[in-house]
Design a protein around this motif. Structure first.
Motif, mmCIF file in Angstrom:
data_model
loop_
_atom_site.group_PDB
_atom_site.id
_atom_site.type_symbol
_atom_site.label_atom_id
_atom_site.label_comp_id
_atom_site.label_asym_id
_atom_site.label_seq_id
_atom_site.Cartn_x
_atom_site.Cartn_y
_atom_site.Cartn_z
ATOM 1 N N GLU A 160 -2.443 28.159 93.270
ATOM 2 C CA GLU A 160 -2.360 26.952 92.449
ATOM 3 C C GLU A 160 -3.374 26.973 91.305
ATOM 4 O OE1 GLU A 160 -0.196 26.546 95.972
ATOM 5 O OE2 GLU A 160 -2.354 26.984 95.804
ATOM 6 N N ILE A 161 -4.569 27.465 91.575
ATOM 7 C CA ILE A 161 -5.584 27.536 90.524
ATOM 8 C C ILE A 161 -5.183 28.558 89.468
ATOM 9 C CG2 ILE A 161 -7.957 28.246 90.022
ATOM 10 C CD1 ILE A 161 -8.790 26.881 92.626
ATOM 11 N N LEU A 162 -4.675 29.704 89.908
ATOM 12 C CA LEU A 162 -4.240 30.711 88.940
ATOM 13 C C LEU A 162 -3.022 30.226 88.150
ATOM 14 C CD1 LEU A 162 -5.438 33.408 88.166
ATOM 15 C CD2 LEU A 162 -3.778 34.533 89.654
ATOM 16 N N ASP A 163 -2.157 29.449 88.798
ATOM 17 C CA ASP A 163 -1.034 28.822 88.077
ATOM 18 C C ASP A 163 -1.551 27.993 86.909
ATOM 19 O OD1 ASP A 163 0.831 29.841 89.846
ATOM 20 O OD2 ASP A 163 1.055 27.996 91.004
ATOM 21 N N GLU A 166 -2.692 30.182 84.092
ATOM 22 C CA GLU A 166 -1.640 31.011 83.491
ATOM 23 C C GLU A 166 -0.983 30.327 82.294
ATOM 24 O OE1 GLU A 166 2.433 33.430 84.736
ATOM 25 O OE2 GLU A 166 1.334 32.294 86.262
ATOM 26 N N THR A 167 -0.756 29.028 82.377
ATOM 27 C CA THR A 167 -0.039 28.317 81.314
ATOM 28 C C THR A 167 -0.733 28.424 79.957
ATOM 29 O OG1 THR A 167 0.971 26.802 82.895
ATOM 30 C CG2 THR A 167 0.896 26.095 80.590
ATOM 31 N N PHE A 173 -1.339 33.780 74.143
ATOM 32 C CA PHE A 173 -1.196 35.223 73.945
ATOM 33 C C PHE A 173 0.225 35.763 74.143
ATOM 34 C CE2 PHE A 173 -5.673 34.589 75.055
ATOM 35 C CZ PHE A 173 -6.297 35.262 74.009
ATOM 36 N N ALA A 174 1.202 34.900 74.245
ATOM 37 C CA ALA A 174 2.572 35.346 74.522
ATOM 38 C C ALA A 174 3.083 36.341 73.491
ATOM 39 C CB ALA A 174 3.515 34.144 74.598
ATOM 40 N N SER A 176 1.168 38.389 71.603
ATOM 41 C CA SER A 176 0.254 39.497 71.312
ATOM 42 C C SER A 176 -0.089 40.365 72.518
ATOM 43 C CB SER A 176 -1.047 38.957 70.708
ATOM 44 O OG SER A 176 -1.637 37.981 71.551
ATOM 45 N N LEU A 177 0.108 39.829 73.733
ATOM 46 C CA LEU A 177 -0.177 40.585 74.949
ATOM 47 C C LEU A 177 0.990 40.475 75.922
ATOM 48 C CD1 LEU A 177 -3.875 39.499 75.656
ATOM 49 C CD2 LEU A 177 -3.118 41.766 74.897
ATOM 50 N N GLU A 178 1.113 41.484 76.762
ATOM 51 C CA GLU A 178 2.076 41.418 77.867
ATOM 52 C C GLU A 178 1.339 40.773 79.037
ATOM 53 O OE1 GLU A 178 5.920 41.731 78.376
ATOM 54 O OE2 GLU A 178 5.026 42.918 76.764
ATOM 55 N N ILE A 179 1.747 39.575 79.417
ATOM 56 C CA ILE A 179 1.104 38.845 80.501
ATOM 57 C C ILE A 179 2.006 38.913 81.728
ATOM 58 C CG2 ILE A 179 0.120 36.652 81.254
ATOM 59 C CD1 ILE A 179 -1.342 37.851 78.875
ATOM 60 N N VAL A 180 1.460 39.437 82.818
ATOM 61 C CA VAL A 180 2.264 39.680 84.023
ATOM 62 C C VAL A 180 1.579 39.059 85.230
ATOM 63 C CG1 VAL A 180 3.167 41.427 85.598
ATOM 64 C CG2 VAL A 180 3.255 41.822 83.145
ATOM 65 N N ARG A 181 2.317 38.321 86.003
ATOM 66 C CA ARG A 181 1.823 37.810 87.297
ATOM 67 C C ARG A 181 2.276 38.804 88.358
ATOM 68 N NH1 ARG A 181 0.466 32.448 88.540
ATOM 69 N NH2 ARG A 181 -0.566 32.408 90.585
#
Length: 269
Positions: A160-163, A166-167, A173-174, A176-181
């Motif tokens: 929940e904290i990482l959620d 993440e937003t 950075f959507a 400029s970076l590849e963001i992966v969970r």
């Protein structure tokens, strides 16, 4: 036509006890004896996959290891790095400055070790254990980035904290970076446009194979690219729902030797 068989590690190659069973190991060795090529495709550092690559005899059969979610590809036999995509220095610093005040330990793979900036982090300790790597706590690790990274990881024991973190990261950075969970506990940033799927395209070119002749096994969200891009994307029975939705086939779980089941069913062994 022989196939390239790409396998994720955690939740796919390994069972829930983080073990490589004899059934799965022997099935992949047999597949190589039959002329197929096995590639390990993982978010881990090369050192974190080394023991499994040896167990599968990739050094004997000439297989590859694809690390950092496809950002570095190495010939395991020759140790030649054939593909290497690293984070832009300026962008990495911007990312660190944006996220360093979040209550989430950074994990950095560097020089065969895992570095973290937080003391007593259970998730960092678990990461070191599962990768069989030394953990180094260095609170100023982010202050002077004078080294090249293929990825950088934010981690937390709480989904929940990482959620929550993440937003804003994705909003910033959507483009400029590849963001992966990669799991509920890890949020990874990588160079834009590169993932396990693009690594399969590069691997196909390396071996002079058509992408349709690649079979990819995965279970988590960082496997989305290769499940979509492979000729056949195979979801483990324990896979995240989005992986099952995207897959061409759903095999048994990692606790039921789902890789071996598929290879036998479709006569690759």
């Amino acid at each position: 036509m022989n196939k390239i068989i790409a396998v994720d590690i955690d939740g796919t190659l390994l069972n829930s006890n983080h073990q490589l069973t004899d059934v799965t190991k022997n099935s992949l060795i047999k597949a190589q004896e039959n002329g197929n090529i096995v590639v390990i495709a993982s978010g881990r550092d090369p050192k974190g996959v080394e023991s499994y690559a040896k167990a599968l005899k990739l050094d004997e059969f000439g297989g590859l290891i694809s690390n950092y979610n496809g950002c570095r590809i190495t010939n395991f036999k020759t140790k030649e790095i054939i593909i290497n995509h690293s984070l832009d220095d300026t962008l990495l610093k911007e990312y660190i400055n944006f996220t360093k005040n979040f209550d989430a330990p950074f994990l950095i793979y560097l020089d065969g070790k895992i570095f973290t900036n937080k003391k007593n982090s259970k998730i960092a300790e678990f990461s070191a254990w599962i990768n069989k790597m030394d953990l180094v706590v260095k609170e100023d690790i982010l202050d002077n980035i004078d080294y090249k990274l293929n990825n950088i990881i934010l981690s937390h024991e709480s989904k929940e904290i990482l959620d929550k973190f993440e937003t804003p990261i994705r909003e910033k950075f959507a483009n400029s970076l590849e963001i992966v969970r990669s799991t509920d506990n890890y949020l990874e940033a990588m160079p834009k446009g590169f993932d396990k799927g693009t690594s399969l395209i590069e691997i196909a070119k390396y071996y002079d194979y058509d992408i349709k002749d690649i079979i990819a096994f995965g279970d988590e969200r960082n496997d989305i690219g290769m499940i979509k891009d492979a000729g056949v994307g195979v979801a483990m029975g324990n896979a995240h729902p989005i992986i099952k939705k995207l897959a061409d086939y759903i095999t048994l779980t990692n606790d039921e030797d789902g890789i071996a089941y598929y290879l036998e069913k479709f006569k690759l062994i």
